[in-house]
Write a protein that holds these residues in place. Structure first.
Motif, mmCIF file in Angstrom:
data_model
loop_
_atom_site.group_PDB
_atom_site.id
_atom_site.type_symbol
_atom_site.label_atom_id
_atom_site.label_comp_id
_atom_site.label_asym_id
_atom_site.label_seq_id
_atom_site.Cartn_x
_atom_site.Cartn_y
_atom_site.Cartn_z
ATOM 1 N N LEU A 17 -0.865 -6.883 4.931
ATOM 2 C CA LEU A 17 -0.856 -5.096 4.110
ATOM 3 C C LEU A 17 0.085 -4.443 4.600
ATOM 4 O O LEU A 17 -0.252 -4.239 5.487
ATOM 5 N N VAL A 18 1.604 -3.961 3.361
ATOM 6 C CA VAL A 18 2.552 -3.563 4.675
ATOM 7 C C VAL A 18 2.042 -1.866 3.409
ATOM 8 O O VAL A 18 2.049 -1.604 2.361
ATOM 9 N N GLY A 19 2.307 -1.090 4.658
ATOM 10 C CA GLY A 19 2.182 0.842 3.722
ATOM 11 C C GLY A 19 3.397 1.326 3.726
ATOM 12 O O GLY A 19 4.655 1.005 5.010
ATOM 13 N N ILE A 20 3.578 1.516 2.472
ATOM 14 C CA ILE A 20 5.237 1.911 2.781
ATOM 15 C C ILE A 20 4.891 3.514 2.931
ATOM 16 O O ILE A 20 4.181 4.696 1.769
ATOM 17 N N VAL A 21 5.109 5.198 2.953
ATOM 18 C CA VAL A 21 5.412 6.139 2.738
ATOM 19 C C VAL A 21 5.963 6.284 1.564
ATOM 20 O O VAL A 21 7.040 6.660 1.629
ATOM 21 N N VAL A 22 5.560 6.256 0.323
ATOM 22 C CA VAL A 22 6.631 6.394 -0.865
ATOM 23 C C VAL A 22 7.727 7.894 -0.962
ATOM 24 O O VAL A 22 8.353 7.492 -1.124
ATOM 25 N N GLY A 23 6.420 9.172 -0.781
ATOM 26 C CA GLY A 23 7.061 10.200 -0.501
ATOM 27 C C GLY A 23 8.501 10.216 0.181
ATOM 28 O O GLY A 23 9.354 11.190 -0.042
ATOM 29 N N GLY A 24 8.645 9.415 0.914
ATOM 30 C CA GLY A 24 9.620 9.774 2.779
ATOM 31 C C GLY A 24 10.137 10.657 2.661
ATOM 32 O O GLY A 24 8.457 11.690 2.867
ATOM 33 N N VAL A 25 10.814 10.799 3.871
ATOM 34 C CA VAL A 25 10.970 12.081 4.181
ATOM 35 C C VAL A 25 10.977 13.564 3.615
ATOM 36 O O VAL A 25 11.416 14.422 3.589
ATOM 37 N N GLY A 26 11.512 13.697 1.782
ATOM 38 C CA GLY A 26 11.406 14.257 1.412
ATOM 39 C C GLY A 26 10.277 15.118 1.256
ATOM 40 O O GLY A 26 10.112 16.502 1.023
ATOM 41 N N GLU A 27 9.103 14.323 0.810
ATOM 42 C CA GLU A 27 7.122 14.779 1.348
ATOM 43 C C GLU A 27 6.735 15.743 2.714
ATOM 44 O O GLU A 27 6.692 16.714 2.505
ATOM 45 N N ALA A 28 7.853 15.262 3.794
ATOM 46 C CA ALA A 28 7.303 16.266 4.881
ATOM 47 C C ALA A 28 8.498 17.465 4.704
ATOM 48 O O ALA A 28 7.588 18.582 4.980
ATOM 49 N N LEU A 29 9.439 17.302 4.103
ATOM 50 C CA LEU A 29 10.087 18.515 4.263
ATOM 51 C C LEU A 29 9.050 20.074 3.138
ATOM 52 O O LEU A 29 9.588 21.424 3.389
ATOM 53 N N GLN A 30 8.369 19.348 2.407
ATOM 54 C CA GLN A 30 7.471 20.175 1.603
ATOM 55 C C GLN A 30 6.078 19.955 2.028
ATOM 56 O O GLN A 30 5.095 20.701 1.531
ATOM 57 N N SER A 31 5.569 19.945 3.069
ATOM 58 C CA SER A 31 4.315 19.226 3.648
ATOM 59 C C SER A 31 3.858 21.051 3.998
ATOM 60 O O SER A 31 4.362 21.612 5.292
ATOM 61 N N MET A 32 3.173 21.672 3.441
ATOM 62 C CA MET A 32 2.138 22.655 4.171
ATOM 63 C C MET A 32 1.101 22.582 3.883
ATOM 64 O O MET A 32 0.358 22.013 2.830
ATOM 65 N N VAL B 227 -1.708 -0.750 -3.498
ATOM 66 C CA VAL B 227 -3.443 -0.720 -3.369
ATOM 67 C C VAL B 227 -2.776 1.074 -2.684
ATOM 68 O O VAL B 227 -1.961 1.108 -1.943
ATOM 69 N N PRO B 228 -3.359 2.375 -3.831
ATOM 70 C CA PRO B 228 -3.535 3.394 -3.061
ATOM 71 C C PRO B 228 -4.349 3.843 -2.481
ATOM 72 O O PRO B 228 -5.362 3.746 -1.920
ATOM 73 N N THR B 229 -3.390 4.734 -1.425
ATOM 74 C CA THR B 229 -4.483 5.590 -0.135
ATOM 75 C C THR B 229 -4.293 6.880 -0.251
ATOM 76 O O THR B 229 -2.749 7.295 -0.719
ATOM 77 N N PHE B 230 -4.787 8.110 0.080
ATOM 78 C CA PHE B 230 -4.710 9.616 -0.287
ATOM 79 C C PHE B 230 -5.476 9.318 1.356
ATOM 80 O O PHE B 230 -6.108 9.720 1.533
ATOM 81 N N THR B 231 -4.680 10.445 1.968
ATOM 82 C CA THR B 231 -5.344 10.733 3.797
ATOM 83 C C THR B 231 -5.152 12.132 2.869
ATOM 84 O O THR B 231 -4.362 13.235 3.546
ATOM 85 N N PHE B 232 -6.095 12.843 2.779
ATOM 86 C CA PHE B 232 -6.975 13.748 2.920
ATOM 87 C C PHE B 232 -6.597 15.087 4.300
ATOM 88 O O PHE B 232 -7.165 14.150 5.409
ATOM 89 N N GLY B 233 -6.510 16.018 4.818
ATOM 90 C CA GLY B 233 -6.175 16.695 5.538
ATOM 91 C C GLY B 233 -4.660 16.701 6.435
ATOM 92 O O GLY B 233 -4.198 17.196 7.430
ATOM 93 N N MET C 88 0.636 -1.368 -0.205
ATOM 94 C CA MET C 88 0.181 -0.043 0.369
ATOM 95 C C MET C 88 0.706 1.101 0.261
ATOM 96 O O MET C 88 2.102 1.640 0.833
ATOM 97 N N GLY C 89 0.409 1.839 -0.802
ATOM 98 C CA GLY C 89 1.532 3.412 -0.779
ATOM 99 C C GLY C 89 0.348 4.233 -0.164
ATOM 100 O O GLY C 89 -0.889 4.984 -0.165
ATOM 101 N N VAL C 90 0.841 5.184 1.329
ATOM 102 C CA VAL C 90 0.481 5.716 1.733
ATOM 103 C C VAL C 90 1.013 7.594 1.875
ATOM 104 O O VAL C 90 2.027 7.748 1.310
ATOM 105 N N HIS C 91 -0.087 8.063 1.112
ATOM 106 C CA HIS C 91 0.255 9.501 0.722
ATOM 107 C C HIS C 91 -0.472 11.151 1.656
ATOM 108 O O HIS C 91 -1.967 10.315 1.672
ATOM 109 N N PRO C 92 -0.223 11.822 1.946
ATOM 110 C CA PRO C 92 1.033 12.735 1.359
ATOM 111 C C PRO C 92 1.332 12.101 2.947
ATOM 112 O O PRO C 92 0.945 11.966 3.732
ATOM 113 N N HIS C 93 3.285 12.109 3.326
ATOM 114 C CA HIS C 93 3.857 11.922 4.489
ATOM 115 C C HIS C 93 3.585 12.798 5.451
ATOM 116 O O HIS C 93 2.979 11.821 6.759
#
Length: 328
Positions: free
Chosen positions: A174-189, A215-221, A100-105
């Protein structure tokens, strides 16, 4: 439009203990256990470290989850602070394994941890027969005490060997991976929907090698609950952040939210709804040595499925009709 609510102080304390528990287990417990070796309590530390070295393979072999820890009432208070919820769009059959891809970080990945590492939102009832894992930095599992806490919640190492083990031993994993990794954290706004995904294809190759469904996922908020101070790439602070990542594996993010008093600024996240939408699984063939062309094909299909998932639910969960999901 998302609106703030005022959580009670107990909920705020429970949210605050979330990151503090990691800091305590990382900075206090290991040094304390070493100190005890030179006191009359030395036997306690000696027994733990003996166990630690005998048990070193466990994080790479499915971990050691605890139903008791996953059902702590603390998680329900954290869930209600925002609140956090999970939305199922399709059933997941226990006869298959899933990556499972977990988006965004986001900053602290509240949605991913609460939904997949606790039972606060009722994962086991929503997806019966499925055992969820959330992959995180491998070196966390080399830290005494912290490793046991993480495994108890259902976190696993993001190492190739750990993921291979889970996808090749039994079904219903079900193995979830935060695909964007720590690079996405630095862009989180707030109001950003940009994912680091185009060049990240290793998870697709792994899924193909095991015949696991994507499995695609998107976490709104997720990106709305903190503001972040962003630095120019030529600044000293940005260079410090890069060096910090090279040492510890994640960025030193400068972020802020609300304080305990209404209208104040602090380190508590904004109490805004967080909803993880779990999309329809994408079946993949099992190919022991997939070519780059095959990996590219299914990576493109995954991005398309994720894009459709976002567009189908964005207006329901706080995004405008014109908001676009961007891939870097």
């Amino acid at each position: 439009m998302l609106s703030f609510k005022q959580p009670n102080h107990f909920q705020s304390l429970m949210v605050l203990q979330w990151p503090l528990s990691y800091l305590i287990l990382f900075w206090i417990f290991p040094p304390l256990s070493i100190y005890l070796l030179f006191t009359s309590w030395w036997s306690l530390s000696a027994l733990y470290f003996a166990w630690f070295f005998l048990d070193w393979k466990t994080p790479e072999q499915g971990g050691r989850r605890s139903a008791w820890v996953r059902n702590w009432c603390a998680w329900t208070h954290i869930r209600d602070y925002f609140p956090i919820s999970i939305l199922k769009t399709k059933d997941l059959s226990p006869e298959h394994n899933y990556l499972m891809g977990v988006h965004p970080h986001g900053i602290l990945t509240f949605g991913g941890v609460c939904n997949f590492c606790t039972e606060a939102t009722g994962f086991s009832k929503i997806f019966p027969g499925i055992t969820p894992y959330l992959a995180t930095l491998s070196w966390f599992f080399k830290v005494p005490f912290l490793r046991d806490y993480l495994m108890a919640k259902g976190l696993c190492s993001v190492s190739r060997s750990a993921i291979d083990y889970l996808l090749s031993h039994g079904t219903g994993n079900l193995v979830g991976i935060v695909v964007g990794g720590v690079g996405e954290a630095l862009q989180s706004m707030p109001n950003t929907t940009t994912l680091i995904l185009r060049k990240h294809k290793g998870f697709v190759r792994t899924a193909l090698q095991h015949g696991a469904h994507l499995v695609p996922t998107f976490t709104f908020g997720e990106t709305e609950v903190y503001d972040q101070v962003l630095y120019h790439k030529d600044s000293c602070m940005y260079k410090f952040q890069r060096h910090f990542r090279q040492i510890f594996g994640f960025y030193f993010c400068v972020f802020y939210g609300r304080g305990f008093r209404q209208g104040s600024t602090g380190l508590l996240p904004y109490s805004l709804p967080i909803v993880t939408v779990v999309g329809e699984p994408l079946p993949l063939p099992k190919i022991e040595k997939p070519s780059q062309e095959v990996v590219d094909k299914y990576h493109a299909l995954y991005m398309d499925a994720l894009h459709k998932l976002f567009d189908q639910h964005k207006t329901q969960y706080g995004c405008s009709e014109t908001q676009k999901l961007l891939f870097l």
